[in-house]
Design an enzyme around this catalytic site. Sequence first.
Site, PDB file in Angstrom:
ATOM      1  N   GLY A 191       0.824  -1.204   0.000  1.00  0.00           N
ATOM      2  CA  GLY A 191       0.000   0.000   0.000  1.00  0.00           C
ATOM      3  C   GLY A 191       0.851   1.244   0.000  1.00  0.00           C
ATOM      4  CD  GLU A 192       4.264   2.843   2.656  1.00  0.00           C
ATOM      5  OE1 GLU A 192       5.484   2.775   2.422  1.00  0.00           O
ATOM      6  OE2 GLU A 192       3.802   2.879   3.814  1.00  0.00           O
ATOM      7  N   GLY A 193       0.938   3.716  -1.778  1.00  0.00           N
ATOM      8  CA  GLY A 193       1.329   4.226  -3.087  1.00  0.00           C
ATOM      9  C   GLY A 193       2.598   3.626  -3.642  1.00  0.00           C
TER      10      GLY A 193
END
EC number: 2.4.2.21
Length: 337
Positions: free
Chosen positions: A304-306
């Site tokens: 996640g988190e880009g």
Amino acid sequence: MMDFRISSLSEVPALAASLPKADEAARKAALARQNSLTKPPGSLGRLEELAVFMAGWRATARPEIALAQAIVFAGNHGICAQGVNPYPQEVTAQMVANYRAGGASINQICAVTGAELDAVELDLDRPTADFTQGPAMTEAETLDAMNRGAAAVRADADVLILGEMGIGNSTIASAVAAALFGGPVAGWVGRGTGSDDAGVKRKIDAIERGLALHGGKDAMGILAALGGREQAAICGATLAARSRGIPVILDGFICTSAAAPLFGAAPALLDHCLVGHVSVEPGHRRLLDAMGKEPILNLGMRLGEGSGAALALGILRAALACHNGMATFGEAGVSDK
């Protein structure tokens, strides 16, 4: 250009007709250039497609990326009361601090691929409601988060990378995907940040109860009933980017699921979106298939988190470097026959 704002959830489907579309003349000019470069036509595969995609959305035959903006939206979720995550919600704020201090994976990847990172927290001290008891957000709360997401998008960005952080949001993602596309809930649920078998069962049970409580809603109603503030912010940022002709790179399962209500409202609302990678979360490939999206990368990631989207930016930059920097057959004096 005036700031982009959404005044009601009911107006979202109609935006597909009013928001900008890809520039067909620029797209055709970019394709013609691809076919004149010193290579067999089509030999760079997806890189050629990405260059033409960028040309259409940036309305120029030779697009460049001067500013790549990455945003990580962070929110907390009332569904955590159902024991769906092994970590406390304090971790969300701690990770936001880590992004701002430069210590997370996304910071390192953005440094390598050349993206400017912003971390936007959304009322972390006020989690959404537990969707097994009632709607996660009111329409007003959903619109507030969407407009805060829209306001975070820089008007001068050439591409927007979206990511998220929020303890409990893999449950949210699975719930939204199941509500939009149907099928057994278990097929949408993975381990997220590390749930054991009992934790996965709690996630499935909570989602099934939420779906039973909130059945029959339209796509944007699903976002309000089951989603979170960071999911709503991703929707708002995606629409704001579209209003300015800025292509978007979505991250993994949670980020793609966050944008999925826009697809449910009108599939064309995600025409300007690429998907950076396919997550190992089991629901992501199902979600991509349902939305007709092909990921750029498949690296077995699920952070996640880009992070996957920021990695894909490197591929996008390489595609444009070839598109803009290669010589044509005529320029190189190479015979194309």
